[in-house]
Write an enzyme that holds these catalytic residues in place. Structure first.
Site, PDB file in Angstrom:
ATOM      1  N   VAL A  46       0.838  -1.199   0.000  1.00 30.70           N
ATOM      2  CA  VAL A  46       0.000   0.000   0.000  1.00 30.70           C
ATOM      3  C   VAL A  46       0.875   1.252   0.000  1.00 30.70           C
ATOM      4  O   VAL A  46       2.059   1.197   0.322  1.00 30.70           O
ATOM      5  CB  VAL A  46      -0.965   0.020   1.210  1.00 30.70           C
ATOM      6  N   CYS A  47       0.254   2.348  -0.350  1.00 30.80           N
ATOM      7  CA  CYS A  47       0.910   3.648  -0.435  1.00 30.80           C
ATOM      8  C   CYS A  47       1.707   3.918   0.843  1.00 30.80           C
ATOM      9  O   CYS A  47       1.186   3.688   1.934  1.00 30.80           O
ATOM     10  CB  CYS A  47      -0.155   4.716  -0.647  1.00 30.80           C
ATOM     11  N   PRO A  48       2.942   4.337   0.712  1.00 35.38           N
ATOM     12  CA  PRO A  48       3.688   4.778  -0.467  1.00 35.38           C
ATOM     13  C   PRO A  48       4.609   3.712  -1.065  1.00 35.38           C
ATOM     14  O   PRO A  48       5.394   4.001  -1.953  1.00 35.38           O
ATOM     15  CB  PRO A  48       4.510   5.936   0.076  1.00 35.38           C
ATOM     16  N   ASP A  93      -3.030  -1.814  -5.011  1.00 33.52           N
ATOM     17  CA  ASP A  93      -3.465  -0.632  -4.271  1.00 33.52           C
ATOM     18  C   ASP A  93      -4.114   0.370  -5.234  1.00 33.52           C
ATOM     19  O   ASP A  93      -3.457   0.858  -6.150  1.00 33.52           O
ATOM     20  CB  ASP A  93      -2.262   0.014  -3.588  1.00 33.52           C
TER      21      ASP A  93
END
Length: 84
Positions: A21-23, A48
């Site tokens: 997931v981000c980042p 994501d």
């Protein structure tokens, strides 16, 4: 991707960011860009949804070409050509 769905360009590096997931996906993409030569294409797979925003912005900001992006079920496929 099956051989019948092969891309018209040569993949210089494959990047599997599925489950991240981000980042993290963009951080991995940034590292991958440094590992390939100018003009090479990176294939990136991600799950994501934020990558639909982050990857195009990454390419635009750094001047790389987002050759193709598509969604297949719950996966996002990106093909990024490193700039000169």
């Amino acid at each position: 991707m099956s051989e019948s769905e092969a891309t018209p360009w040569k993949i210089g590096k494959q990047l599997d960011a599925r489950g991240l997931v981000c980042p993290e996906p963009v951080m991995l993409l940034h590292r991958a860009v440094r590992e390939v030569a100018a003009g090479e294409v990176i294939e990136m797979l991600a799950t994501d949804p934020s990558t639909t925003r982050d990857v195009p912005k990454f390419c635009q900001f750094l001047g790389h070409e987002l050759v193709e992006e598509r969604r297949e079920k719950d996966e996002y496929h990106y093909y990024i050509r490193k700039s000169e």
